[in-house]
Design a protein around this motif. Structure first.
Motif, PDB file in Angstrom:
ATOM      1  N   LEU A 144       0.819  -1.209   0.000  1.00  0.00           N
ATOM      2  CA  LEU A 144       0.000   0.000   0.000  1.00  0.00           C
ATOM      3  C   LEU A 144       0.857   1.265   0.000  1.00  0.00           C
ATOM      4  N   VAL A 145       2.000   1.223   0.670  1.00  0.00           N
ATOM      5  CA  VAL A 145       2.927   2.353   0.614  1.00  0.00           C
ATOM      6  C   VAL A 145       3.380   2.553  -0.828  1.00  0.00           C
ATOM      7  N   LEU A 146       3.762   1.468  -1.480  1.00  0.00           N
ATOM      8  CA  LEU A 146       4.221   1.552  -2.861  1.00  0.00           C
ATOM      9  C   LEU A 146       3.114   2.075  -3.771  1.00  0.00           C
ATOM     10  N   LYS A 147       1.906   1.595  -3.598  1.00  0.00           N
ATOM     11  CA  LYS A 147       0.798   2.076  -4.434  1.00  0.00           C
ATOM     12  C   LYS A 147       0.542   3.564  -4.212  1.00  0.00           C
ATOM     13  N   ASP A 148       0.652   4.018  -2.963  1.00  0.00           N
ATOM     14  CA  ASP A 148       0.509   5.455  -2.701  1.00  0.00           C
ATOM     15  C   ASP A 148       1.557   6.239  -3.489  1.00  0.00           C
ATOM     16  N   LEU A 149       2.800   5.784  -3.441  1.00  0.00           N
ATOM     17  CA  LEU A 149       3.885   6.503  -4.120  1.00  0.00           C
ATOM     18  C   LEU A 149       3.733   6.450  -5.637  1.00  0.00           C
ATOM     19  N   ILE A 150       3.245   5.338  -6.150  1.00  0.00           N
ATOM     20  CA  ILE A 150       2.979   5.252  -7.595  1.00  0.00           C
ATOM     21  C   ILE A 150       1.857   6.222  -7.963  1.00  0.00           C
ATOM     22  N   LYS A 151       0.816   6.287  -7.144  1.00  0.00           N
ATOM     23  CA  LYS A 151      -0.294   7.210  -7.400  1.00  0.00           C
ATOM     24  C   LYS A 151       0.198   8.658  -7.392  1.00  0.00           C
ATOM     25  N   ILE A 152       1.136   8.976  -6.514  1.00  0.00           N
ATOM     26  CA  ILE A 152       1.718  10.323  -6.453  1.00  0.00           C
ATOM     27  C   ILE A 152       2.534  10.608  -7.718  1.00  0.00           C
ATOM     28  N   ALA A 153       3.404   9.686  -8.069  1.00  0.00           N
ATOM     29  CA  ALA A 153       4.362   9.910  -9.158  1.00  0.00           C
ATOM     30  C   ALA A 153       3.769   9.684 -10.545  1.00  0.00           C
ATOM     31  N   HIS A 154       2.866   8.734 -10.640  1.00  0.00           N
ATOM     32  CA  HIS A 154       2.297   8.330 -11.941  1.00  0.00           C
ATOM     33  C   HIS A 154       0.794   8.094 -11.786  1.00  0.00           C
ATOM     34  N   PRO A 155       0.018   9.142 -11.558  1.00  0.00           N
ATOM     35  CA  PRO A 155      -1.405   8.965 -11.223  1.00  0.00           C
ATOM     36  C   PRO A 155      -2.215   8.201 -12.270  1.00  0.00           C
ATOM     37  N   THR A 156      -1.827   8.260 -13.513  1.00  0.00           N
ATOM     38  CA  THR A 156      -2.610   7.573 -14.543  1.00  0.00           C
ATOM     39  C   THR A 156      -2.456   6.057 -14.485  1.00  0.00           C
ATOM     40  N   LEU A 157      -1.406   5.567 -13.809  1.00  0.00           N
ATOM     41  CA  LEU A 157      -1.211   4.120 -13.716  1.00  0.00           C
ATOM     42  C   LEU A 157      -2.185   3.466 -12.737  1.00  0.00           C
ATOM     43  N   LEU A 158      -2.661   4.238 -11.768  1.00  0.00           N
ATOM     44  CA  LEU A 158      -3.614   3.717 -10.769  1.00  0.00           C
ATOM     45  C   LEU A 158      -4.789   4.693 -10.655  1.00  0.00           C
ATOM     46  N   PRO A 159      -5.556   4.847 -11.720  1.00  0.00           N
ATOM     47  CA  PRO A 159      -6.596   5.889 -11.733  1.00  0.00           C
ATOM     48  C   PRO A 159      -7.682   5.713 -10.668  1.00  0.00           C
ATOM     49  N   ASP A 160      -7.997   4.491 -10.283  1.00  0.00           N
ATOM     50  CA  ASP A 160      -9.070   4.256  -9.325  1.00  0.00           C
ATOM     51  C   ASP A 160      -8.584   4.005  -7.900  1.00  0.00           C
ATOM     52  N   TYR A 161      -7.269   4.083  -7.708  1.00  0.00           N
ATOM     53  CA  TYR A 161      -6.698   3.831  -6.380  1.00  0.00           C
ATOM     54  C   TYR A 161      -6.890   5.051  -5.482  1.00  0.00           C
ATOM     55  N   THR A 162      -7.243   4.812  -4.236  1.00  0.00           N
ATOM     56  CA  THR A 162      -7.383   5.862  -3.230  1.00  0.00           C
ATOM     57  C   THR A 162      -6.219   5.743  -2.251  1.00  0.00           C
ATOM     58  N   PHE A 163      -5.595   6.872  -1.927  1.00  0.00           N
ATOM     59  CA  PHE A 163      -4.450   6.860  -1.006  1.00  0.00           C
ATOM     60  C   PHE A 163      -4.796   6.195   0.319  1.00  0.00           C
ATOM     61  N   THR A 164      -3.855   5.406   0.823  1.00  0.00           N
ATOM     62  CA  THR A 164      -3.987   4.798   2.143  1.00  0.00           C
ATOM     63  C   THR A 164      -3.289   5.648   3.196  1.00  0.00           C
ATOM     64  N   PHE A 165      -2.076   6.093   2.907  1.00  0.00           N
ATOM     65  CA  PHE A 165      -1.254   6.798   3.890  1.00  0.00           C
ATOM     66  C   PHE A 165      -1.044   8.273   3.553  1.00  0.00           C
TER      67      PHE A 165
END
Length: 169
Positions: free
Chosen positions: A143-164
């Motif tokens: 989940l930390v990694l997904k948060d950082l991917i969402k920050i850096a590359h938001p289009t890669l995880l368009p439906d992801y909601t930040f956890t941290f």
């Protein structure tokens, strides 16, 4: 057996997210940490924080530094290298752009500040008031990694909601 299953799922999700991040064609530059009593503390290049940033396919500006802990640098060194960083993560425990602005005259000079591209885990609290990041992240690196991917590359995880993390306002 159940613990093994849970660990395997987290590991699978982490490796899948790391692979997904490689699809990004741009590696944004990243600054981390902040000042405490005139010393800027930030993750060393071999730390788990730096590994997260690398796995998120970013260019952490201190990735070449040695050590698994943190670096303690003066503001001049940090400003020289990171003035134009695209993203600033974990700016100490500041919870708003106003707090960051008031804390030090140099902070608004960073490009990430000017472009409102600063992300913190300081606003996400658990039921007892502790930071969720410190309570949950050791057991949920995926989940930390997904948060950082969402920050850096938001289009890669368009439906992801930040956890941290969340963008400072």
């Amino acid at each position: 057996l159940e613990a093994d299953s849970i660990f395997s799922k987290i590991e699978y999700d982490y490796l899948a997210a790391k692979k997904l991040a490689l699809n990004a064609t741009i590696q944004p530059t990243v600054l981390s940490g902040g000042l405490y009593k005139d010393i800027w503390n930030l993750p060393a290049g071999e730390s788990f924080e730096a590994t997260f940033l690398q796995d998120a396919n970013t260019l952490y500006l201190w990735k070449e530094s040695k050590g698994k802990g943190s670096l303690s640098l003066n503001i001049e060194n940090v400003f020289e290298r990171a003035k134009n960083a695209d993203i600033w993560v974990s700016p100490s425990f500041y919870r708003s752009m106003d707090q960051l602005d008031e804390a030090n005259d140099i902070y608004p000079s960073f490009t990430a500040f000017q472009q409102n591209n600063i992300y913190s885990y300081a606003n996400k609290l658990g039921e007892t008031g502790g930071l969720i990041y410190f309570e949950l992240s050791p057991s949920r690196p995926d989940l930390v990694l997904k948060d950082l991917i969402k920050i850096a590359h938001p289009t890669l995880l368009p439906d992801y909601t930040f956890t941290f993390f969340e963008k400072l306002k």
